[in-house]
Structures are given as structure tokens and as C-alpha cells.
Motif scaffolding. Structure first.
Motif, mmCIF file in Angstrom:
data_model
loop_
_atom_site.group_PDB
_atom_site.id
_atom_site.type_symbol
_atom_site.label_atom_id
_atom_site.label_comp_id
_atom_site.label_asym_id
_atom_site.label_seq_id
_atom_site.Cartn_x
_atom_site.Cartn_y
_atom_site.Cartn_z
ATOM 1 N N LEU A 281 0.825 -1.210 0.000
ATOM 2 C CA LEU A 281 0.000 0.000 0.000
ATOM 3 C C LEU A 281 0.858 1.259 0.000
ATOM 4 N N ALA A 282 1.879 1.282 0.855
ATOM 5 C CA ALA A 282 2.750 2.450 0.942
ATOM 6 C C ALA A 282 3.457 2.693 -0.393
ATOM 7 N N HIS A 283 3.900 1.616 -1.027
ATOM 8 C CA HIS A 283 4.579 1.743 -2.316
ATOM 9 C C HIS A 283 3.616 2.237 -3.391
ATOM 10 N N ALA A 284 2.398 1.744 -3.377
ATOM 11 C CA ALA A 284 1.413 2.136 -4.394
ATOM 12 C C ALA A 284 1.125 3.629 -4.348
ATOM 13 N N PHE A 285 1.073 4.199 -3.135
ATOM 14 C CA PHE A 285 0.743 5.622 -2.998
ATOM 15 C C PHE A 285 1.983 6.506 -2.825
ATOM 16 N N GLY A 286 3.162 5.907 -2.799
ATOM 17 C CA GLY A 286 4.386 6.686 -2.718
ATOM 18 C C GLY A 286 4.600 7.388 -1.396
ATOM 19 N N VAL A 287 4.102 6.815 -0.305
ATOM 20 C CA VAL A 287 4.258 7.438 1.002
ATOM 21 C C VAL A 287 5.010 6.493 1.938
ATOM 22 N N ALA A 288 5.422 7.019 3.074
ATOM 23 C CA ALA A 288 6.137 6.208 4.050
ATOM 24 C C ALA A 288 5.206 5.170 4.664
ATOM 25 N N ARG A 289 5.783 4.103 5.137
ATOM 26 C CA ARG A 289 4.977 3.012 5.713
ATOM 27 C C ARG A 289 4.217 3.486 6.953
ATOM 28 N N GLU A 290 4.871 4.291 7.780
ATOM 29 C CA GLU A 290 4.163 4.815 8.947
ATOM 30 C C GLU A 290 3.000 5.692 8.508
ATOM 31 N N ALA A 291 3.222 6.556 7.522
ATOM 32 C CA ALA A 291 2.155 7.431 7.040
ATOM 33 C C ALA A 291 0.977 6.617 6.516
ATOM 34 N N MET A 292 1.277 5.493 5.875
ATOM 35 C CA MET A 292 0.209 4.657 5.333
ATOM 36 C C MET A 292 -0.613 4.037 6.458
ATOM 37 N N VAL A 293 0.055 3.534 7.483
ATOM 38 C CA VAL A 293 -0.671 2.910 8.598
ATOM 39 C C VAL A 293 -1.498 3.959 9.342
ATOM 40 N N ARG A 294 -0.911 5.131 9.572
ATOM 41 C CA ARG A 294 -1.657 6.191 10.256
ATOM 42 C C ARG A 294 -2.910 6.567 9.461
ATOM 43 N N ARG A 295 -2.777 6.571 8.138
ATOM 44 C CA ARG A 295 -3.932 6.889 7.301
ATOM 45 C C ARG A 295 -4.993 5.797 7.401
ATOM 46 N N LEU A 296 -4.571 4.539 7.446
ATOM 47 C CA LEU A 296 -5.520 3.431 7.608
ATOM 48 C C LEU A 296 -6.246 3.544 8.942
ATOM 49 N N GLU A 297 -5.508 3.921 9.975
ATOM 50 C CA GLU A 297 -6.135 4.108 11.291
ATOM 51 C C GLU A 297 -7.155 5.251 11.219
ATOM 52 N N GLU A 298 -6.779 6.329 10.563
ATOM 53 C CA GLU A 298 -7.639 7.499 10.451
ATOM 54 C C GLU A 298 -8.936 7.175 9.717
ATOM 55 N N LEU A 299 -8.849 6.297 8.711
ATOM 56 C CA LEU A 299 -10.018 5.936 7.909
ATOM 57 C C LEU A 299 -10.794 4.764 8.490
ATOM 58 N N GLY A 300 -10.346 4.248 9.628
ATOM 59 C CA GLY A 300 -11.032 3.131 10.254
ATOM 60 C C GLY A 300 -10.782 1.801 9.575
#
Length: 397
Positions: A281-300
Motif C-alpha cells: 500500500l505504501a509503495h502504491a501511494f508513494g508514502v512512508a509506511r508509517e504514514a500509510m498505517v496512520r492513514r488506515l487508522e484514520e479511515l477506520g
């Protein structure tokens, strides 16, 4: 056009001298000492009330780290950009100052070359979206909505953004420079009515971090492009502007609908969120792995505390990412390519100005703040391309 029309007025010369003095960090008293005059004389010169003598101009230009020719050239530009900073808590003032001066030098050189070549850089700026009144949730909500509106306005669609620099530069007309900076500096944003919006990004940072920094600065451009301030991640109080920029960055790079769709595709048939899911997921959107997980948490899409759990259980390492993705370059430039260099567009402008005889090699050395060897390499490249020119590839006018 006659010589009188070409000559700068005393007021214009004074304004340029004032900007050059301020950029050099000199006071009017310092300037007065250089030319052996009273401070009131310097005040009068800078206001255009007293014509400067050529010997005074030469002395002041040398003291300011420029030349009399640079001050007097009609196409020359004097800027004093006040950037917004995206930097880490341990950033040092000298690193900040060096990066700020670099941005100012790059923009000044590009503007001057555009003037000399008769080029007008088109701006395709969307309307500014001032931050509306409301609590923190309202700021976050507006930032998410504004990010989606910009994607729609650009016609990007719901998918990941492959190259945000091209979006900023080619689609919006923002001046973007990728240069090696002090590791503690992530990026700078500045706005000037003549130059427009300008960004300097650290080419030494990983792609994911560079993407996030660029999107963060884009948030400032959308919400408060003409209001510079210095922002640090260590601030105890997170301003509304910074909160907006953070939320805008997440919304622009990882739009909720696209993230939900990709998450469903990648995790289909699985009962637990794994490291492999996050890496993909992080690679697909070009963001850091932590940023990706935080976003998943934010979106539930992941439970609160998911990233902390991974961190407490070995983290998600670069080696694990390589096992999933293979050897993918993590930077825009390799270590061998990160010496002194010019942004591609600026290098092309410099080469063209030299080919037309508008600037000499020595003038380009001073304008671009490069050593003679680097400028010679640039001009050799331009000369080689000129040797390949043919009517077949001549641009229609």
C-alpha cells in the motif's frame, strides 16, 4: 529602444541596492562605511533621491557579493524571498539560512534568464482557499475537501500520484527545485508576486518523504500562499496552518476512496493486516509506511494503535520491503548525482542564453553561483546538442 529607455532609473537602482544589501545581511551603516559616507547618504541612494556614483556602486556590489553589472542589467532581478520551512526539530539556523539563500539564488537566476530570453512562465494557479473558522476537526475536514477539489480540478482522478513534482511544475506552474540540502531540512516554500510560488525540496531524502513534503507545501500554497512563516515540527503549539497542511497532504496523496479500494484489493481473503499489505500500500501511494498505517487508522481500516503494535514487534524494515518489492530506488538522485547541480529547466535556459550570446561564461558563473568547471560542463553539453540541430527537429513557431 533607445539608451535612455534602457537605463534604470535612480529609484530602480536604489531598490535593487537595498534588496542586495538586505540579502547580504548588511545594515545601512555598513554600506555607509564601505563607501565612506554618512548613513543618510545611503538612505537617499536607496530611495532614489541621490544618484549613485560608479565607484560607489562597484564598492557596494562587491560588499554585497554581487556585481555592478548584475545590479544595472535591465533583465536582472533582485528578490528577497521569505520562505515557509518544513524542517525537523533539530534543524540548525545556519542550515535554514543556507537553504533559504539557495532558493533565492535559484529563483533569481531563473527569472533573470527568462527576462533575457523573453520567456513568460505560465501560471495555472487554482483560487486560494483560506482556512475557515472552526475547531480542529473543521480544519481537517476542509483540508480533505480542498485536497479532493484540487485533484478534480487537475483531472488527476482517484488513483495514486506517481510524480508530484511534475504535477506541481507542469500542471500548476509552480517553480520546483530538487537539490541536495542539509539532511535536517525537508523543504521550503515561498511566494513572490514576480516569481510566483516556489519550492525547494531535499533531493537526498527518500521518495516517500519528498512526496509528503511537496504535498505539505502544496497545502500552504492552497491555503495561505502569500503569508510566510517559519514552521517547525517541534512546536508545542501546532498552528491551524500547519494542521491544515498536514491534513491536506494526507488527503492529496492518499485520498480516502482510492485508499479504501486499494486496501480492499490487497487484503481480500486475509483475516489480518500484515507487513506485506502495508509495504504494498505504501509503495502504491508513494508514502512512508508509517504514514500509510496512520492513514488506515484514520479511515477506520485499521485499529487505532496498529502502527505502535508493529513498532513494538520488530517494526517494518527496509529489508522486508526489499523482499516484497525488490530493489527499487528510494531516492530521486543517487549519491553520485547529488553534487552541485542545476534544475533541468534552469540549465536549459542558461545554455540557450549562452548560445545566443546574451551571457558569457563568466556572467553565468556569477549568476548561477557555480564554479567555472561546472558552468563549462553545462555549456559543453549545450554545444553538443547544438551540433545535432537540424531543420527536421526545429520547433514550429
Amino acid at each position: 529602444m533607445n539608451a535612455a529607455a534602457e537605463r534604470l532609473s535612480d529609484r530602480e537602482v536604489g531598490e535593487r541596492l537595498k534588496l542586495a544589501r538586505e540579502e547580504a545581511g548588511k545594515t545601512q551603516a555598513d554600506a555607509a562605511s564601505v563607501i565612506g559616507a554618512a548613513r543618510t547618504t545611503v538612505v537617499a541612494i536607496e530611495k532614489g533621491q541621490r544618484r549613485i556614483r560608479i565607484d560607489e556602486l562597484q564598492k557596494l556590489a562587491a560588499a554585497y557579493g554581487t556585481s555592478a553589472n548584475a545590479i544595472l542589467r535591465r533583465e536582472a532581478v533582485q528578490l528577497s524571498l521569505a520562505p515557509q520551512f518544513r524542517r525537523l526539530s533539530e534543524s540548525e539556523d545556519d542550515a535554514v539560512g543556507t537553504s533559504s539563500r539557495l532558493l533565492n539564488d535559484l529563483v533569481t537566476a531563473e527569472l533573470e534568464l527568462e527576462n533575457a530570453l523573453g520567456i513568460h512562465r505560465e501560471r495555472r494557479y487554482p483560487p486560494e482557499r483560506p482556512i475557515l473558522p472552526g475547531d480542529n476537526r473543521a480544519v481537517v475536514s476542509q483540508a480533505e475537501a480542498d485536497a479532493q477539489d484540487l485533484r478534480d480540478w487537475l483531472g488527476i482522478g482517484p488513483g495514486p500520484i506517481g510524480d508530484i513534482v511534475s504535477v506541481l511544475d507542469l500542471q500548476l506552474g509552480i517553480r520546483v527545485y530538487l537539490c541536495p540540502l542539509n539532511s535536517k531540512i525537508s523543504g521550503l516554500f515561498a511566494y513572490d508576486p514576480r516569481a510566483g510560488a516556489c519550492m525547494l525540496l531535499n533531493a537526498l531524502h527518500p521518495r516517500s518523504r519528498l512526496m509528503t513534503t511537496a504535498a505539505h507545501e502544496l497545502g500552504h500554497f492552497i491555503s495561505s500562499r502569500t503569508e510566510p512563516e517559519v514552521l517547525t515540527e517541534s512546536s508545542l503549539f501546532v498552528s491551524r496552518e500547519e494542521r491544515y497542511a498536514n491534513s491536506f497532504s494526507r488527503g492529496f496523496l492518499t485520498p480516502s476512496r482510492a485508499v479504501r479500494q486499494r486496501f480492499q484489493d490487497i487484503t481480500a481473503g486475509h483475516s489480518h493486516l500484515t507487513r506485506r499489505h502495508i509495504i504494498l500500500l505504501a509503495h502504491a501511494f508513494g508514502v512512508a509506511r508509517e504514514a500509510m498505517v496512520r492513514r488506515l487508522e484514520e479511515l477506520g481500516l485499521a485499529r487505532r494503535g496498529t502502527w505502535d503494535w508493529f513498532q513494538a514487534n520488530g517494526g517494518i524494515t527496509d529489508e522486508q520491503a526489499r523482499q516484497v518489492l525488490g530493489d527499487i530506488p528510494s531516492r530521486h538522485f543517487s549519491a553520485s548525482e547529488t553534487g552541485v547541480q542545476l534544475p533541468p529547466r534552469l540549465a536549459l535556459l542558461a545554455g540557450e542564453a549562452w548560445k545566443r550570446g546574451i551571457y558569457s561564461e563568466g556572467q553565468l558563473v556569477r549568476l548561477l553561483h557555480l564554479d567555472r568547471y561546472s558552468v563549462r560542463a553545462l555549456l559543453d553539453s549545450a554545444a553538443a546538442e547544438e551540433g545535432e540541430e537540424d531543420d527536421l527537429v526545429k520547433l514550429p513557431r
